[in-house]
Design a protein around this motif. Sequence first.
Motif, short mmCIF file in Angstrom:
data_model
loop_
_atom_site.label_atom_id
_atom_site.label_comp_id
_atom_site.label_asym_id
_atom_site.label_seq_id
_atom_site.Cartn_x
_atom_site.Cartn_y
_atom_site.Cartn_z
N THR A 128 -0.60 24.87 199.39
CA THR A 128 0.05 23.69 198.83
C THR A 128 0.98 23.06 199.86
O THR A 128 1.41 23.71 200.81
CB THR A 128 0.87 24.05 197.58
OG1 THR A 128 1.97 24.89 197.97
CG2 THR A 128 0.01 24.79 196.56
N GLN A 129 1.30 21.81 199.62
CA GLN A 129 2.23 21.11 200.52
C GLN A 129 3.60 21.77 200.47
O GLN A 129 4.30 21.85 201.50
CB GLN A 129 2.35 19.65 200.10
CG GLN A 129 3.11 18.78 201.09
CD GLN A 129 2.38 18.64 202.42
OE1 GLN A 129 1.19 18.38 202.45
NE2 GLN A 129 3.09 18.82 203.52
N ILE A 178 -4.49 23.40 203.98
CA ILE A 178 -4.12 22.37 203.00
C ILE A 178 -5.33 21.49 202.69
O ILE A 178 -5.64 21.22 201.52
CB ILE A 178 -2.94 21.52 203.52
CG1 ILE A 178 -1.64 22.30 203.35
CG2 ILE A 178 -2.87 20.19 202.80
CD1 ILE A 178 -0.41 21.50 203.61
N PHE A 190 3.57 24.73 202.72
CA PHE A 190 3.59 24.28 204.12
C PHE A 190 5.02 23.94 204.54
O PHE A 190 5.48 24.31 205.63
CB PHE A 190 2.67 23.06 204.25
CG PHE A 190 2.25 22.74 205.67
CD1 PHE A 190 2.52 23.60 206.73
CD2 PHE A 190 1.57 21.56 205.93
CE1 PHE A 190 2.11 23.29 208.02
CE2 PHE A 190 1.15 21.25 207.22
CZ PHE A 190 1.43 22.11 208.27
#
Length: 581
Positions: free
Chosen positions: A184-185, A178, A188
């Motif tokens: 990307t968040q 990240i 995640f």
Amino acid sequence: MSKFTPAEWPRPLRSTHWFGGTSRDHIYHRSWMKNQGLPADLFDGRPVIGICNTWSQLTPCNAHLRDLAERVKHGIYEAGGLPLEFPVFSPGESSLRPTAMMYRNMCAMDVEEALRANPLDGVVLLAGCDKTTPALLMGAASTNIPAILVSGGPMLNGWFRGERVGSGTALWQMSEEIKAGHMTQEEFLEAESAMSRSPGSCNTMGTASSMASMSEALGMALSGNAAIPAVDSRRRVMAHLSGRRIVQMVKDDLKPSDILTREAFENAIRVNGAIGGSTNAVIHLLAIAGRAGVDLTLDDWDRLGQDIPTIVNLMPSGKYLMEEFFYAGGLPVVIKQLAEGGKLHNDAITVSGQSLWEEVKNVRNWNDDVIRPVKNALTQKGGIAVLRGNLAPKGAVLKPSAASPHLLQHRGRAVVFEDIDDYKAKINDESLDIDENCVMVLKNCGPKGYPGMAEVGNMGLPPKVLRKGITDMVRISDARMSGTAYGTVVLHTSPEAAAGGPLAVVKNGDMIELDVPNRKIHLDIPEEELRARLADWKPSVQAPTSGYIKLFHEHVEGPETGADFDFLKGCRGAPIPKDSH
């Protein structure tokens, strides 16, 4: 073969001092126990077995141990014993702050005092999460009544988008991705649900699996205990059989002192090298040895482990997870391979009453990519490297199988973080004067400094370095790191910064030399300057004034001897206490 000679049976047991007579006090003890619906003939002198349970919903690794306790009870009853389950403090790795390590010794004290104060002839230790296994073994070694350990087992493999997800290991990897802009968040968060998808402890060769393996290698658990997945029916069978076995151990008077010998600890050190085990095993085995009265040192770790190839291909050092390790044959295969190579004390006795070799001589390896032959090892020199020099007079450790080979000999400029808050405040700052050739130095994260010696030594790299595609840098601290972590990370630097060790006086711009092949860690400044800096040093960590944290700060020893309390070394045994009325 072992020289252990079983005791005569029948004979009066420890529990008869509570239950075995007709006095007012004997009747008092029995009558209260009978309010649980226990028949009178259960107090006829048969072995009374404690089930020491670290079950807790606050300790996710151990949240399934109630079921295993019931399986243990079945085995104890079948073998003619009386099972009595009791709880002890459960130091859960994932939620406890500031770190579960601060509470390992408290759990060990809880276990020791519970075993000594109660009418118990033997004990089954139910553990799983990182600190519960060493804590229970420490407490059992201190009382020295017959004891056998049952692990909760690892969770099932994690899977995310067709790839294995190792608990912990994937967390560190994805966090760096990240920061590097490669994930990307949202991705995640999607991966979060794939990381821990069943009961059990970490599915990597992290500290929980390493310590389960150490228990088996020491001989304190039945053969095969370490790798059975938590949800596999064979984990319940292991608990059942251990319940049966502890009753016979009491009859034979087979105690931890018979098993936890010098030879047993040497076996465990070598097995840890072969499995690519956690650096945390160093601290925990030193602490257990201290309770058992075995003079184990950091030098033993280096001497015994450095020529051991890492043959278990598991994360964080390798490719697979504990599920595949179990299917391949588990730790018995590793032990057999080391024993056949002349690396182990084959005659060391185990809780089974048989030698280590007798337990494994007929096992087979079902997957030689998971458990590799020596010629195809992950690394020919695994184990734990113990480093010394003016930066670590009492030693520091590094795990070669998790490090980058090109960084094992490195000289770089120090970038210093005075504590974990300083690190968090600076690491994402684009103006930070740091590149991949620098050496990241983190202070005040040792036993007294954090407090408790948290798993923060594997500091994440700065984003501007990650964006270059760099995934590793030399990092040095007095902290620990998770057994699921990886990297060229120097840990447990001793004396710690909060105790005035040389780490405390490292400055930005100092040159540091790491030379793992020659076991050297050196702060490249004149000795006179180092002495002057140390003379001018003043503590920056405020000593606690009350509570358990004060006890911890005042009595915890350094990591080089196991970070146990100074007043808990040695075995105090299990003498019969004075009666309560």
